[in-house]
Design a protein around this motif. Structure first.
Motif, PDB file in Angstrom:
ATOM      1  N   GLU A 188     -14.426  33.903  -2.172  1.00 60.57           N
ATOM      2  CA  GLU A 188     -13.486  34.571  -1.258  1.00 60.57           C
ATOM      3  C   GLU A 188     -12.065  34.055  -1.412  1.00 60.57           C
ATOM      4  OE1 GLU A 188     -15.194  33.398   2.619  1.00 60.57           O
ATOM      5  OE2 GLU A 188     -16.070  31.919   1.289  1.00 60.57           O
ATOM      6  N   ASN A 189     -11.933  32.898  -2.036  1.00 59.72           N
ATOM      7  CA  ASN A 189     -10.588  32.386  -2.296  1.00 59.72           C
ATOM      8  C   ASN A 189     -10.059  32.792  -3.656  1.00 59.72           C
ATOM      9  OD1 ASN A 189     -10.347  31.073   0.166  1.00 59.72           O
ATOM     10  ND2 ASN A 189     -11.551  29.333  -0.601  1.00 59.72           N
ATOM     11  N   THR A 212       3.299  32.029  -7.899  1.00 62.72           N
ATOM     12  CA  THR A 212       3.500  31.246  -6.673  1.00 62.72           C
ATOM     13  C   THR A 212       4.456  30.069  -6.899  1.00 62.72           C
ATOM     14  OG1 THR A 212       1.406  30.206  -7.293  1.00 62.72           O
ATOM     15  CG2 THR A 212       1.345  31.788  -5.493  1.00 62.72           C
ATOM     16  N   LYS A 246      -7.880  39.734  -2.385  1.00 58.69           N
ATOM     17  CA  LYS A 246      -7.905  38.341  -2.862  1.00 58.69           C
ATOM     18  C   LYS A 246      -6.606  38.024  -3.581  1.00 58.69           C
ATOM     19  CE  LYS A 246     -12.852  38.320  -3.834  1.00 58.69           C
ATOM     20  NZ  LYS A 246     -13.878  38.312  -4.884  1.00 58.69           N
ATOM     21  N   ILE A 304      -4.993  35.248  -6.344  1.00 60.77           N
ATOM     22  CA  ILE A 304      -5.189  34.124  -7.254  1.00 60.77           C
ATOM     23  C   ILE A 304      -3.817  33.607  -7.674  1.00 60.77           C
ATOM     24  CG2 ILE A 304      -6.104  33.390  -9.487  1.00 60.77           C
ATOM     25  CD1 ILE A 304      -8.262  35.458  -9.189  1.00 60.77           C
ATOM     26  N   ALA A 345      -1.335  25.791  -9.367  1.00 62.85           N
ATOM     27  CA  ALA A 345      -2.736  25.983  -9.011  1.00 62.85           C
ATOM     28  C   ALA A 345      -3.616  24.862  -9.552  1.00 62.85           C
ATOM     29  CB  ALA A 345      -3.227  27.326  -9.537  1.00 62.85           C
ATOM     30  N   ARG A 375      -3.576  24.332  -3.878  1.00 59.18           N
ATOM     31  CA  ARG A 375      -4.310  25.600  -3.793  1.00 59.18           C
ATOM     32  C   ARG A 375      -4.738  25.871  -2.352  1.00 59.18           C
ATOM     33  NH1 ARG A 375      -7.632  24.397  -8.613  1.00 59.18           N
ATOM     34  NH2 ARG A 375      -9.260  23.938  -7.108  1.00 59.18           N
ATOM     35  N   ASP A 376      -5.237  24.833  -1.691  1.00 62.35           N
ATOM     36  CA  ASP A 376      -5.659  24.990  -0.294  1.00 62.35           C
ATOM     37  C   ASP A 376      -4.490  25.404   0.583  1.00 62.35           C
ATOM     38  OD1 ASP A 376      -8.272  24.489  -0.697  1.00 62.35           O
ATOM     39  OD2 ASP A 376      -8.215  22.383  -0.065  1.00 62.35           O
ATOM     40  N   GLN A 381      -3.624  28.937  -0.061  1.00 59.41           N
ATOM     41  CA  GLN A 381      -4.646  29.844   0.450  1.00 59.41           C
ATOM     42  C   GLN A 381      -4.542  30.001   1.953  1.00 59.41           C
ATOM     43  OE1 GLN A 381      -6.496  31.362  -2.121  1.00 59.41           O
ATOM     44  NE2 GLN A 381      -6.596  32.777  -0.406  1.00 59.41           N
ATOM     45  N   SER A 382      -4.201  28.925   2.654  1.00 57.51           N
ATOM     46  CA  SER A 382      -4.100  29.064   4.108  1.00 57.51           C
ATOM     47  C   SER A 382      -2.852  29.864   4.477  1.00 57.51           C
ATOM     48  CB  SER A 382      -4.139  27.701   4.797  1.00 57.51           C
ATOM     49  OG  SER A 382      -2.908  27.055   4.685  1.00 57.51           O
ATOM     50  N   PHE A 431      -1.729  32.335   2.604  1.00 57.54           N
ATOM     51  CA  PHE A 431      -2.151  33.726   2.339  1.00 57.54           C
ATOM     52  C   PHE A 431      -2.970  34.264   3.511  1.00 57.54           C
ATOM     53  CE2 PHE A 431      -2.437  32.415  -2.421  1.00 57.54           C
ATOM     54  CZ  PHE A 431      -1.057  32.456  -2.523  1.00 57.54           C
ATOM     55  N   ASN A 432      -3.932  33.458   3.967  1.00 59.16           N
ATOM     56  CA  ASN A 432      -4.793  33.901   5.063  1.00 59.16           C
ATOM     57  C   ASN A 432      -3.971  34.237   6.292  1.00 59.16           C
ATOM     58  OD1 ASN A 432      -6.987  33.530   3.431  1.00 59.16           O
ATOM     59  ND2 ASN A 432      -7.513  31.502   4.259  1.00 59.16           N
TER      60      ASN A 432
END
Length: 478
Positions: free
Chosen positions: A19-20, A279, A452, A454, A459, A465-466, A469-470, A472-473
């Motif tokens: 999911e990530n 990114t 999703k 990437i 990265a 990355r974490d 990802q947070s 992005f969420n």
DNA sequence: GCGATCAGCT
DNA sequence: CACAGCTGATCGC
């Protein structure tokens, strides 16, 4: 040339993604390792001097940049910059400055040897082992597009299993690295400007180069492909892919997101399942101004300095390609031609932009606006450069345009930027970025709303990355 | 001898 | 730091 993929070859390159957006089968350790290897930099050079010399004959514009090399049977090679400026002789560069540079290097190298007698052996041993190591270096997952035989900006891994179409997003070294005239692993798909650069700079065999127009849908290996202008450097493209099963991917390469992208028909009309995202500046601390604001500042500052000192030479630093608009706008607003060396001129002319081409000059004394490699924008270098121009100018105003040149203090008020200066040399670092700022990135993601994401930059570490990802969420929550 | 690649550096 | 390279040394052919 036959690029057919054999029927027994797997069509899919990557495993399914979690999911990530990371492959389910690859452990973080493996992945971190391969990525850090990638980023630890194995670099090739964009130009080979001897190649340049032979190219130069056919381009036929400025023979003064060539010098006979007696060690090579009198073959003509490109002068180095100090030679071009007439500071160094062709055989051994013996100016104080160049000597200092070489001596520094030698001293460092000697220091290593002296400090550790076995250091050299160790290096040798490491190097001796290297081939096996290098061979095991594999293409990171995020350069492979699942469900397709495509890879993106993956030329330094030799032939990639299952890949029958190699995409190149733009002509910057860290993306085309590994491409040489010997490339033979499959067709290279790119924009037409990038295609020309592959030919004239790297002598890639033309039969491998497949130029695609922007905003035109092509079908490649059963997949619908559209390139979109990336607002990065000339020829840079976003790659939009529609698989036959309906999946839709967008790979941004390197890009600077802008509001105008939000009204692009393709980005507007297709839901994107997976977004491969540049990114580079995915951190709230990167809040640099728009290109237009920076250009306005550069033009304003140039006017001010020229008013104070009419015999000022204006210098803009640039890598191979990119940042053209900075000097183009100075040229337009001051009504002066742009001088740059033959090598860069040939590249700029290859864009086919008549406004830019018509402004290029091959005579350094005739223009107060010069474009030099970024690495030359140092006080001592510019002092020497000024001295070669025979009193035509008596001061230098230089601009280094890069996204990293920004500070929280100056923030959006460009007039607070403090130049480094010594004597009659002034160097401004200006936050002219060809990557998205944090807010532009956020707005783009919120507009696109992909399933999703990437990240393709920063990265390599789990923490970053974490963190991304947070972010992005958060962006996609509401 | 040459092109490709490496480490180190900015 | 990263950007997008640059340089000299070394390796493989």
């Amino acid at each position: 040339m036959d690029f057919e993929i054999r029927a027994d070859e797997p069509l899919s390159l990557s495993e399914e993604l979690d999911e990530n957006g990371f492959p389910i089968t690859s452990s973080d350790d493996d992945e971190a390792e391969s990525t850090s290897e990638l980023r630890s930099g194995n670099h090739d050079r964009p130009y080979k001097l001897s190649e340049f010399a032979s190219d130069f004959y056919t381009s036929g514009s400025d023979y003064t940049s060539l010098v006979r090399n007696e060690k090579k049977n009198g073959l003509l090679v490109q002068k180095n910059l100090l030679q071009m400026w007439g500071i160094a002789k062709s055989e051994v560069a013996e100016t104080s400055e160049s000597r200092v540079c070489t001596e520094n290097r030698k001293r460092k190298w000697r220091g290593k040897e002296q400090g550790d007698v076995f250091g050299l052996n160790q290096i040798k041993n490491e190097k001796g082992k290297k081939p096996a190591h290098v061979q095991s270096r594999s293409c990171p997952f995020y350069k492979k597009i699942p469900g397709t035989p495509f890879t993106v900006d993956a030329f330094r891994y030799g032939a990639i299993e299952g890949c029958s179409a190699y995409f190149l997003t733009h002509f910057h070294y860290d993306h085309y690295g590994g491409l040489t005239k010997k490339w033979c692993h499959g067709p290279i798909y790119c924009s037409s400007i990038t295609a020309r650069l592959l030919k004239i700079c790297l002598s890639v065999n033309q039969s491998y180069i497949c130029a695609l127009e922007y905003d035109k849908e092509y079908e490649i290996e059963g997949i619908k492909v559209t390139l979109i202008e990336a607002n990065h450097c000339p020829g840079a493209a976003l790659i939009h892919l529609q698989l036959s099963d309906g999946r839709t991917y967008l790979h941004t390469g390197d890009f600077r997101a802008s509001k105008s992208m939000h009204s692009h028909p393709i980005l507007l009309n297709y839901h994107v399942n997976v977004l491969y995202l540049d990114t580079t500046y995915c951190n709230p601390k990167y809040r640099f101004p728009s290109k237009e604001e920076v250009i306005a500042f550069v033009v304003r500052t140039t006017r001010k300095y020229l008013q104070k000192q009419p015999k000022t030479l204006v210098v803009v630093g640039a890598y191979s390609i990119g940042k053209e608009r900075v000097y183009l706008e100075i040229s337009r607003s001051l009504q002066v031609p742009i001088y740059t060396n033959a090598s860069r001129r040939r590249i700029l002319e290859s864009f086919g932009w008549s406004d830019l081409s018509s402004r290029l000059s091959n005579f350094s004394h005739s223009s107060p606006l010069h474009v030099l490699p970024l690495s030359c924008l140092r006080i001592e270098n510019l002092n020497k450069y000024l001295a070669t121009l025979n009193q035509r100018f008596n001061a230098v105003l230089a601009f280094r345009p890069t996204g990293w040149t920004f500070s929280e203090a100056t923030g959006s008020n460009l007039d607070l930027i403090k130049p480094t200066s010594k004597g009659n040399i002034t160097i401004f670092g200006v936050p002219y970025s060809e990557h998205s700022s944090f807010n532009e990135l956020r707005d783009f993601v919120k507009f696109l709303r992909p399933d999703k994401i990437i990240p393709t930059v920063n990265a390599s570490s789990l923490e970053s990355r974490d963190k991304m990802q947070s972010l992005f969420n958060n962006w996609l929550k509401s």
